[in-house]
Design an enzyme around this catalytic site. Structure first.
Site, PDB file in Angstrom:
ATOM      1  CD  GLU A   1      -8.412  -6.859   9.216  1.00 57.23           C
ATOM      2  OE1 GLU A   1      -6.562  -7.302   8.662  1.00 57.23           O
ATOM      3  OE2 GLU A   1      -8.623  -5.458   9.290  1.00 57.23           O
TER       4      GLU A   1
ATOM      5  CG  HIS B   1      -3.370   1.840  13.022  1.00 58.83           C
ATOM      6  ND1 HIS B   1      -2.201   1.668  11.675  1.00 58.83           N
ATOM      7  CD2 HIS B   1      -4.166   0.437  11.972  1.00 58.83           C
ATOM      8  CE1 HIS B   1      -2.745   1.091  11.047  1.00 58.83           C
ATOM      9  NE2 HIS B   1      -3.813   0.610  11.042  1.00 58.83           N
TER      10      HIS B   1
ATOM     11  NE  ARG C   1     -11.064  -2.908  12.149  1.00 54.56           N
ATOM     12  CZ  ARG C   1      -9.460  -2.411  11.505  1.00 54.56           C
ATOM     13  NH1 ARG C   1      -8.262  -2.765  11.141  1.00 54.56           N
ATOM     14  NH2 ARG C   1      -9.944  -1.909  10.677  1.00 54.56           N
TER      15      ARG C   1
ATOM     16  CD  GLU D   1      -1.750  -4.095  10.480  1.00 50.90           C
ATOM     17  OE1 GLU D   1      -2.374  -4.479  10.475  1.00 50.90           O
ATOM     18  OE2 GLU D   1      -1.584  -2.712   9.701  1.00 50.90           O
TER      19      GLU D   1
ATOM     20  CD1 TRP E   1      -1.170   3.920   9.155  1.00 50.96           C
ATOM     21  CD2 TRP E   1      -2.085   5.269   9.960  1.00 50.96           C
ATOM     22  NE1 TRP E   1      -1.869   3.232   8.420  1.00 50.96           N
ATOM     23  CE2 TRP E   1      -2.595   4.819   9.087  1.00 50.96           C
ATOM     24  CE3 TRP E   1      -2.753   6.765  10.228  1.00 50.96           C
ATOM     25  CZ2 TRP E   1      -4.650   5.270   8.881  1.00 50.96           C
ATOM     26  CZ3 TRP E   1      -4.299   6.757   9.868  1.00 50.96           C
ATOM     27  CH2 TRP E   1      -4.759   5.857   8.962  1.00 50.96           C
TER      28      TRP E   1
ATOM     29  NE  ARG F   1      -4.296  -8.144  12.549  1.00 55.22           N
ATOM     30  CZ  ARG F   1      -4.634  -8.243  12.001  1.00 55.22           C
ATOM     31  NH1 ARG F   1      -5.170  -9.571  11.045  1.00 55.22           N
ATOM     32  NH2 ARG F   1      -4.919  -7.231  11.088  1.00 55.22           N
TER      33      ARG F   1
ATOM     34  CG  ASN G   1      -2.436   0.803   1.149  1.00 52.46           C
ATOM     35  OD1 ASN G   1      -2.004   1.193   0.220  1.00 52.46           O
ATOM     36  ND2 ASN G   1      -2.632   0.618   1.869  1.00 52.46           N
TER      37      ASN G   1
ATOM     38  CG  ASP H   1      -3.927  -2.877   2.255  1.00 51.16           C
ATOM     39  OD1 ASP H   1      -4.834  -2.428   2.968  1.00 51.16           O
ATOM     40  OD2 ASP H   1      -2.709  -3.106   2.334  1.00 51.16           O
TER      41      ASP H   1
ATOM     42  CG  HIS I   1     -13.066  -4.029   9.538  1.00 49.86           C
ATOM     43  ND1 HIS I   1     -11.942  -2.857   8.702  1.00 49.86           N
ATOM     44  CD2 HIS I   1     -12.259  -4.696   9.845  1.00 49.86           C
ATOM     45  CE1 HIS I   1     -10.534  -3.920   8.744  1.00 49.86           C
ATOM     46  NE2 HIS I   1     -11.228  -4.961   9.330  1.00 49.86           N
TER      47      HIS I   1
ATOM     48  CG  HIS J   1      -2.829  -7.033   7.679  1.00 53.34           C
ATOM     49  ND1 HIS J   1      -2.080  -6.362   6.622  1.00 53.34           N
ATOM     50  CD2 HIS J   1      -3.457  -6.067   7.822  1.00 53.34           C
ATOM     51  CE1 HIS J   1      -1.956  -5.017   7.001  1.00 53.34           C
ATOM     52  NE2 HIS J   1      -3.381  -5.403   7.219  1.00 53.34           N
TER      53      HIS J   1
ATOM     54  CE1 TYR K   1      -7.102   2.314  10.959  1.00 56.51           C
ATOM     55  CE2 TYR K   1      -7.897   2.083  14.021  1.00 56.51           C
ATOM     56  CZ  TYR K   1      -7.701   1.035  12.734  1.00 56.51           C
ATOM     57  OH  TYR K   1      -7.391   0.026  12.198  1.00 56.51           O
TER      58      TYR K   1
ATOM     59  CD  GLU L   1      -4.411  -5.381  13.826  1.00 53.66           C
ATOM     60  OE1 GLU L   1      -5.378  -5.578  13.498  1.00 53.66           O
ATOM     61  OE2 GLU L   1      -3.314  -5.162  13.403  1.00 53.66           O
TER      62      GLU L   1
ATOM     63  CG  ASP M   1      -5.288  -2.212  13.937  1.00 53.83           C
ATOM     64  OD1 ASP M   1      -3.965  -1.920  15.321  1.00 53.83           O
ATOM     65  OD2 ASP M   1      -5.579  -2.483  12.915  1.00 53.83           O
TER      66      ASP M   1
HETATM   67  O1  KDG Z   1      -1.767  -0.864   4.190  1.00 52.39           O
HETATM   68  C1  KDG Z   1      -2.645  -0.423   5.592  1.00 52.39           C
HETATM   69  C2  KDG Z   1      -3.764  -1.064   6.182  1.00 52.39           C
HETATM   70  O2  KDG Z   1      -3.805  -2.781   6.051  1.00 52.39           O
HETATM   71  C3  KDG Z   1      -3.491  -0.839   7.661  1.00 52.39           C
HETATM   72  O3  KDG Z   1      -3.543   0.536   7.752  1.00 52.39           O
HETATM   73  C4  KDG Z   1      -5.042  -1.543   8.391  1.00 52.39           C
HETATM   74  O4  KDG Z   1      -3.909  -2.467   9.881  1.00 52.39           O
HETATM   75  C5  KDG Z   1      -4.872  -2.639   9.119  1.00 52.39           C
HETATM   76  C6  KDG Z   1      -5.550  -4.013  10.125  1.00 52.39           C
HETATM   77  O5  KDG Z   1      -5.606  -4.091  10.968  1.00 52.39           O
HETATM   78  O6  KDG Z   1      -6.591  -3.733   8.562  1.00 52.39           O
HETATM   79 MG    MG Z   2      -4.205  -3.772  11.834  1.00 53.41          MG
END
Ligand code: KDG
Ligand code: MG
Length: 405
Positions: free
Chosen positions: A341, A214, A147, A264, A405, A285, A37, A318, A122, A314, A159, A238, A212
Site C-alpha cells: 500500500e 474496515h 484501492r 494490519e 472502525w 497486511r 495512530n 500514519d 488510493h 500496511h 469511510y 481487506e 478496504d
Molecule cells: O491508523 C489506522 C489506519 O492506518 C487505517 O485506518 C488505514 O485501514 C487502513 C489501511 O488499510 O490503510
Molecule cells: Mg486497512
C-alpha cells in the site's frame, strides 16, 4: 558496537509521527518508526520509561537477542503499544547493521527477489464520479493497482473520505477529540458493487482494484459482499470482518472466491497463524512497525510462504517514511511479496522532516541503493511541527450503537 544513546521524537509534519534514533559508540545511527495512530504518547512513554534504560551499553549487533529480551523478557509479550515500541528499536538496529556493513538492508536478508515493489494507491471520493475521476488520474500517474473507497450516499462522511476533507479520511483534523461517523451496512452493501461495476465499465479489467471494508461486516454479510464483487475480479477485499475471531474468515472463504487480506492490526505471528495455516486469507497486511520490526516480519513472511499467502504491508499515512523505506527492503527481498500500500510521495512538510527517495515507474516503486534503510530524519525541521493530540474517527450505527472502525 555499543549503544550510546536512544532518542525518541514526536512531531507532526501534517500528522503525528513517533521516530526512534539509536546512536552507537562510533556515532552510527539508525532510525525506526514507532507511530501508533491516536495512541502515540503511550508508545513514547513505553520507550522512554521502560526500554531505553535497558538498552544503553548493549551490543547493537545483537538484533535477535535484543528482540527477545524486549519481547519475552518483558513478561507482557504483546499488545499494540509495546510492539510498536519494540518494532521501532528493531528497525533502528537493522538500519545500523546495514550502515556498518555498507549494504542496503535487503542485501542482509538474502538479496532482491524482484526489480521493484508493486504498489497500490488510493482513489477516494464523495461520489462514484469523483472516485472514478481520481482513479483515472492514478492510472495516468502509472499506478497498476488502486484501492477504491467512496462515501455511501446519504451517510455523512462514511469511510473513505472525511467530511470537508474530500481526499482522505485519515488526515488528522484539528479536533482534539475523536470525530464521529455513521454507518449503515444495508446502504453500504447496496452501493459498493455499483462502484466497482462502474470502475470496470470505464477502465476495464487490466487495472487491479481492491477495497478496504474496515471490519464493518459480519462473516455472512462479508460472504455476500464477496460474491457480489466476484464479477469485478478484485485483487482483494481487506478486513471484511474483525480479525479477533479468525474463524470468521473461514465462513467467508467457503462462500466466495474474492481474495481476502487481513492483518494490519496483527502484532505477532501468533495473531496470523490460524488464518495462514488454514489458508483463509490470501494477503497478510502486517507492517514492520506494528508487527514488531523486521526480525518477526521475516519469520511471518517465511511462515506465510508455506501456505501460498503473500505479504501486502500496511502503508497508510500514519506509518512514517521510515516504515515505508523498511518495507521497500522487506518487499524487495520477500519471495512471497504481493503488493505494498502506497499513499504517494508526501507533502512538503513531511519531506522537510524525512529525507528519502522513491520513484514510481509502470506500477513499481524503486529506490536508490544506500546503506541501511536509506532514510534520514531532520531533527531541527521536526521541531517546527510539534505534536498535537489527534484521533481517528469513531463509528456508530444509525441508532447510535458503537461499531467497528
Ligand atoms: O491508523 C489506522 C489506519 O492506518 C487505517 O485506518 C488505514 O485501514 C487502513 C489501511 O488499510 O490503510
Ligand atoms: Mg486497512
Amino acid at each position: 558496537m555499543r549503544i550510546k544513546d536512544i532518542k525518541v521524537f514526536v512531531c507532526r509534519p501534517g500528522r503525528n509521527f513517533v521516530t526512534v534514533k539509536i546512536i552507537t559508540e562510533n556515532d552510527t545511527y539508525g532510525l525506526g518508526d514507532a507511530t501508533l495512530n491516536g495512541r502515540e504518547m503511550a508508545v513514547v512513554a513505553y520507550l522512554e520509561q521502560h526500554i531505553v534504560p535497558c538498552l544503553i551499553g548493549k551490543d547493537a549487533h545483537q538484533i535477535e537477542d535484543i528482540w527477545h529480551y524486549l519481547y519475552k523478557g518483558a513478561y507482557w509479550q504483546n499488545g499494540a503499544v509495546s510492539i510498536a515500541a519494540i518494532g521501532a528499536i528493531d528497525m533502528a538496529l537493522w538500519d545500523i547493521k546495514g550502515k556498518l556493513a555498507h549494504m542496503p538492508v535487503y542485501q542482509l536478508l538474502g538479496g532482491k527477489s524482484r526489480k521493484g515493489v508493486r504498489v497500490y494507491g488510493h482513489a477516494n471520493g464523495e461520489t462514484i464520479e469523483e472516485v472514478l475521476k481520481n482513479l483515472g488520474t492514478m492510472i495516468k500517474k502509472g499506478y497498476k493497482a488502486v484501492r477504491l473507497q467512496c462515501t455511501i450516499p446519504n451517510t455523512k462522511g462514511t469511510y473513505g473520505t472525511m467530511e470537508g476533507k474530500k481526499n482522505y479520511y485519515e488526515l488528522q483534523g484539528n479536533r482534539p477529540l475523536p470525530p464521529e461517523q455513521k454507518w449503515s451496512t444495508t446502504k453500504y452493501m447496496n452501493f459498493i458493487p455499483e462502484l466497482f461495476k462502474q470502475a470496470r465499465e470505464k477502465f476495464g479489467y487490466e487495472i487491479e482494484l481492491c477495497h478496504d471494508v474496515h471490519s464493518r461486516l459480519t462473516p455472512i454479510e462479508a460472504s455476500r459482499l464477496g460474491k457480489l464483487l466476484e464479477p469485478y475480479k478484485l485483487l482483494f477485499i481487506e478486513d471484511p470482518v474483525t480479525t479477533e475471531n479468525a474463524e470468521g474468515y473461514k465462513i467467508i472463504r467457503e462462500h466466495t472466491n474474492t481474495p481476502l487480506a487481513a492483518g494490519e492490526k496483527f502484532n505477532t505471528l501468533w495473531d496470523a497463524k490460524e488464518m495462514i495455516q488454514n489458508q483463509w486469507i490470501d494477503y497478510v497486511r502486517t507492517a514492520v512497525t506494528h508487527g514488531g520490526g523486521l526480525t518477526p516480519l521475516k519469520k511471518l513472511a517465511d511462515f506465510a510462504s508455506l501456505y501460498h499467502v503473500r505479504m501486502a504491508p500496511h502503508g497508510a499515512p500514519d506509518l512514517s517514511p521510515v516504515c515505508l523505506m523498511a518495507h521497500m527492503h522487506f518487499n524487495l527481498w520477500a519471495p512471497n511479496f504481493g503488493v505494498q500500500e502506497f499513499i504517494g510521495f508526501g507533502t512538503p512538510e513531511l519531506n522537510e522532516v524525512f529525507h528519502y527517495k522513491v520513484e514510481l515507474k509502470e506500477g513499481l516503486l524503486y529506490m536508490d541503493d544506500k546503506p541501511g534503510w536509506g532514510v534520514d530524519f531532520d531533527e531541527e525541521a521536526a521541531k517546527k511541527y510539534p505534536y498535537k493530540r489527534s484521533y481517528l474517527p469513531i463509528n456508530r450505527l444509525e441508532d447510535g450503537t458503537l461499531w467497528n472502525w
